[in-house]
Scaffold this motif. Structure first.
Motif, PDB file in Angstrom:
ATOM      1  N   GLY A 152      47.659  47.809  40.160  1.00  0.00           N
ATOM      2  CA  GLY A 152      47.913  46.128  40.406  1.00  0.00           C
ATOM      3  C   GLY A 152      48.237  45.881  41.789  1.00  0.00           C
ATOM      4  O   GLY A 152      48.793  44.836  42.293  1.00  0.00           O
ATOM      5  N   GLU A 153      47.864  46.960  42.705  1.00  0.00           N
ATOM      6  CA  GLU A 153      48.143  46.642  44.326  1.00  0.00           C
ATOM      7  C   GLU A 153      47.119  45.601  44.819  1.00  0.00           C
ATOM      8  O   GLU A 153      45.828  45.762  44.325  1.00  0.00           O
ATOM      9  CB  GLU A 153      48.199  47.894  44.903  1.00  0.00           C
ATOM     10  N   PRO A 154      47.588  45.001  45.645  1.00  0.00           N
ATOM     11  CA  PRO A 154      46.540  44.245  46.461  1.00  0.00           C
ATOM     12  C   PRO A 154      45.399  44.725  47.387  1.00  0.00           C
ATOM     13  O   PRO A 154      46.021  45.844  47.622  1.00  0.00           O
ATOM     14  CB  PRO A 154      47.656  43.270  47.408  1.00  0.00           C
ATOM     15  N   PHE A 155      44.433  44.013  47.656  1.00  0.00           N
ATOM     16  CA  PHE A 155      43.517  44.727  48.242  1.00  0.00           C
ATOM     17  C   PHE A 155      43.548  43.860  49.527  1.00  0.00           C
ATOM     18  O   PHE A 155      43.462  42.563  49.707  1.00  0.00           O
ATOM     19  CB  PHE A 155      41.925  44.418  47.995  1.00  0.00           C
ATOM     20  N   LYS A 177      46.985  37.321  55.148  1.00  0.00           N
ATOM     21  CA  LYS A 177      46.657  36.381  54.407  1.00  0.00           C
ATOM     22  C   LYS A 177      45.304  36.663  53.554  1.00  0.00           C
ATOM     23  O   LYS A 177      45.055  35.945  52.826  1.00  0.00           O
ATOM     24  CB  LYS A 177      46.717  35.159  55.274  1.00  0.00           C
ATOM     25  N   ASP A 178      44.576  37.552  53.992  1.00  0.00           N
ATOM     26  CA  ASP A 178      43.397  37.757  53.338  1.00  0.00           C
ATOM     27  C   ASP A 178      43.447  38.755  52.059  1.00  0.00           C
ATOM     28  O   ASP A 178      42.385  39.294  51.641  1.00  0.00           O
ATOM     29  CB  ASP A 178      42.261  38.577  54.393  1.00  0.00           C
ATOM     30  N   SER A 179      44.675  39.196  51.717  1.00  0.00           N
ATOM     31  CA  SER A 179      44.642  40.168  50.783  1.00  0.00           C
ATOM     32  C   SER A 179      44.388  39.199  49.490  1.00  0.00           C
ATOM     33  O   SER A 179      44.654  38.218  49.050  1.00  0.00           O
ATOM     34  CB  SER A 179      46.097  40.903  50.611  1.00  0.00           C
ATOM     35  N   VAL A 180      44.059  40.173  48.307  1.00  0.00           N
ATOM     36  CA  VAL A 180      43.585  39.697  47.206  1.00  0.00           C
ATOM     37  C   VAL A 180      44.242  40.411  45.937  1.00  0.00           C
ATOM     38  O   VAL A 180      44.500  41.907  46.088  1.00  0.00           O
ATOM     39  CB  VAL A 180      42.392  39.276  46.768  1.00  0.00           C
ATOM     40  N   ILE A 181      44.274  40.124  44.641  1.00  0.00           N
ATOM     41  CA  ILE A 181      44.898  41.111  43.581  1.00  0.00           C
ATOM     42  C   ILE A 181      43.845  40.695  42.597  1.00  0.00           C
ATOM     43  O   ILE A 181      43.208  39.780  42.452  1.00  0.00           O
ATOM     44  CB  ILE A 181      46.300  40.645  43.215  1.00  0.00           C
ATOM     45  N   ILE A 182      44.125  41.581  41.553  1.00  0.00           N
ATOM     46  CA  ILE A 182      43.356  41.634  40.262  1.00  0.00           C
ATOM     47  C   ILE A 182      44.078  41.013  39.565  1.00  0.00           C
ATOM     48  O   ILE A 182      45.337  41.331  38.898  1.00  0.00           O
ATOM     49  CB  ILE A 182      43.157  42.905  39.560  1.00  0.00           C
ATOM     50  N   GLY A 183      43.802  39.758  38.893  1.00  0.00           N
ATOM     51  CA  GLY A 183      44.211  38.746  37.982  1.00  0.00           C
ATOM     52  C   GLY A 183      44.572  39.246  36.632  1.00  0.00           C
ATOM     53  O   GLY A 183      43.890  40.015  35.993  1.00  0.00           O
ATOM     54  N   GLU A 184      45.430  38.813  35.894  1.00  0.00           N
ATOM     55  CA  GLU A 184      45.722  39.029  34.671  1.00  0.00           C
ATOM     56  C   GLU A 184      44.861  38.002  33.417  1.00  0.00           C
ATOM     57  O   GLU A 184      44.978  36.774  33.977  1.00  0.00           O
ATOM     58  CB  GLU A 184      47.103  39.047  34.172  1.00  0.00           C
ATOM     59  N   ASP A 185      44.279  38.550  32.538  1.00  0.00           N
ATOM     60  CA  ASP A 185      43.633  37.602  31.640  1.00  0.00           C
ATOM     61  C   ASP A 185      44.706  36.516  31.120  1.00  0.00           C
ATOM     62  O   ASP A 185      45.645  36.872  30.374  1.00  0.00           O
ATOM     63  CB  ASP A 185      43.028  38.276  30.527  1.00  0.00           C
ATOM     64  N   VAL A 220      43.212  35.630  43.803  1.00  0.00           N
ATOM     65  CA  VAL A 220      42.955  36.496  42.566  1.00  0.00           C
ATOM     66  C   VAL A 220      41.557  36.803  42.335  1.00  0.00           C
ATOM     67  O   VAL A 220      40.693  35.889  42.436  1.00  0.00           O
ATOM     68  CB  VAL A 220      43.425  35.944  41.312  1.00  0.00           C
ATOM     69  N   LEU A 221      41.143  37.985  42.307  1.00  0.00           N
ATOM     70  CA  LEU A 221      39.890  38.345  41.711  1.00  0.00           C
ATOM     71  C   LEU A 221      39.777  38.233  40.182  1.00  0.00           C
ATOM     72  O   LEU A 221      40.595  38.809  39.615  1.00  0.00           O
ATOM     73  CB  LEU A 221      39.462  39.865  42.128  1.00  0.00           C
ATOM     74  N   GLY A 222      38.755  37.725  39.719  1.00  0.00           N
ATOM     75  CA  GLY A 222      38.369  37.737  38.189  1.00  0.00           C
ATOM     76  C   GLY A 222      37.286  38.849  37.590  1.00  0.00           C
ATOM     77  O   GLY A 222      36.942  39.664  38.415  1.00  0.00           O
ATOM     78  N   LYS A 223      36.864  38.445  36.671  1.00  0.00           N
ATOM     79  CA  LYS A 223      36.182  39.445  35.981  1.00  0.00           C
ATOM     80  C   LYS A 223      34.641  39.383  36.504  1.00  0.00           C
ATOM     81  O   LYS A 223      34.052  40.624  36.397  1.00  0.00           O
ATOM     82  CB  LYS A 223      35.847  38.977  34.507  1.00  0.00           C
ATOM     83  N   ASP A 224      34.205  38.533  37.258  1.00  0.00           N
ATOM     84  CA  ASP A 224      32.943  38.869  38.019  1.00  0.00           C
ATOM     85  C   ASP A 224      33.048  39.746  38.947  1.00  0.00           C
ATOM     86  O   ASP A 224      32.248  40.517  39.429  1.00  0.00           O
ATOM     87  CB  ASP A 224      32.478  37.310  38.723  1.00  0.00           C
ATOM     88  N   ALA A 225      34.307  39.937  39.398  1.00  0.00           N
ATOM     89  CA  ALA A 225      34.615  40.945  40.549  1.00  0.00           C
ATOM     90  C   ALA A 225      34.322  42.445  39.848  1.00  0.00           C
ATOM     91  O   ALA A 225      34.008  43.380  40.512  1.00  0.00           O
ATOM     92  CB  ALA A 225      36.011  40.946  41.261  1.00  0.00           C
ATOM     93  N   PHE A 226      35.004  42.499  38.899  1.00  0.00           N
ATOM     94  CA  PHE A 226      34.844  43.566  38.223  1.00  0.00           C
ATOM     95  C   PHE A 226      33.384  44.014  37.535  1.00  0.00           C
ATOM     96  O   PHE A 226      32.714  45.208  37.959  1.00  0.00           O
ATOM     97  CB  PHE A 226      35.725  43.694  36.805  1.00  0.00           C
ATOM     98  N   ILE A 227      32.483  43.072  37.372  1.00  0.00           N
ATOM     99  CA  ILE A 227      31.201  43.352  36.932  1.00  0.00           C
ATOM    100  C   ILE A 227      30.471  43.838  38.249  1.00  0.00           C
ATOM    101  O   ILE A 227      29.343  44.786  38.249  1.00  0.00           O
ATOM    102  CB  ILE A 227      30.556  41.887  36.547  1.00  0.00           C
TER     103      ILE A 227
END
Length: 100
Positions: free
Chosen positions: A36-39, A43-51, A62-69
């Motif tokens: 769960g570390e940020p990318f 200010k440009d960092s993003v994280i993977i969100g929790e469902d 937050v990056l969503g499921k479309d980022a995983f796809i």
């Protein structure tokens, strides 16, 4: 007339050395997802969100499921390309007799 020289040991060394940064990036990418570390930075960092838990991001991007796809598709393409490269190297770069 062009005559191919085949795959030399130097070609193989350059290929393997060229894989190192991509291997490192792959490990870092999936490691950051796992813990769960940020990318990114600042200010440009993003994280993977929790469902089903939008409050967990605390205002961060937050990056969503479309980022995983997209990641699975890109890593799949990279994997197939690597596999084809290895198969080509193992086959010795020989063209089928019908091509000669």
């Amino acid at each position: 007339v062009f005559e191919p020289r085949g795959i030399t040991p130097q070609d193989s060394i350059v290929f393997v050395l060229g894989l190192v940064p991509f291997g490192w990036a792959t490990v870092e990418f999936w490691r950051r997802i796992a813990v769960g570390e940020p990318f990114g930075t600042g200010k440009d960092s993003v994280i993977i969100g929790e469902d089903n838990n939008p409050d967990s991001s605390r205002g961060r991007r937050v990056l969503g499921k479309d980022a995983f796809i997209a990641a699975y598709i890109l890593f799949g393409i990279a994997g197939v390309t690597l596999l084809l490269s290895v198969v080509s190297a193992v086959a010795g770069g020989q063209a089928p007799a019908s091509y000669v």
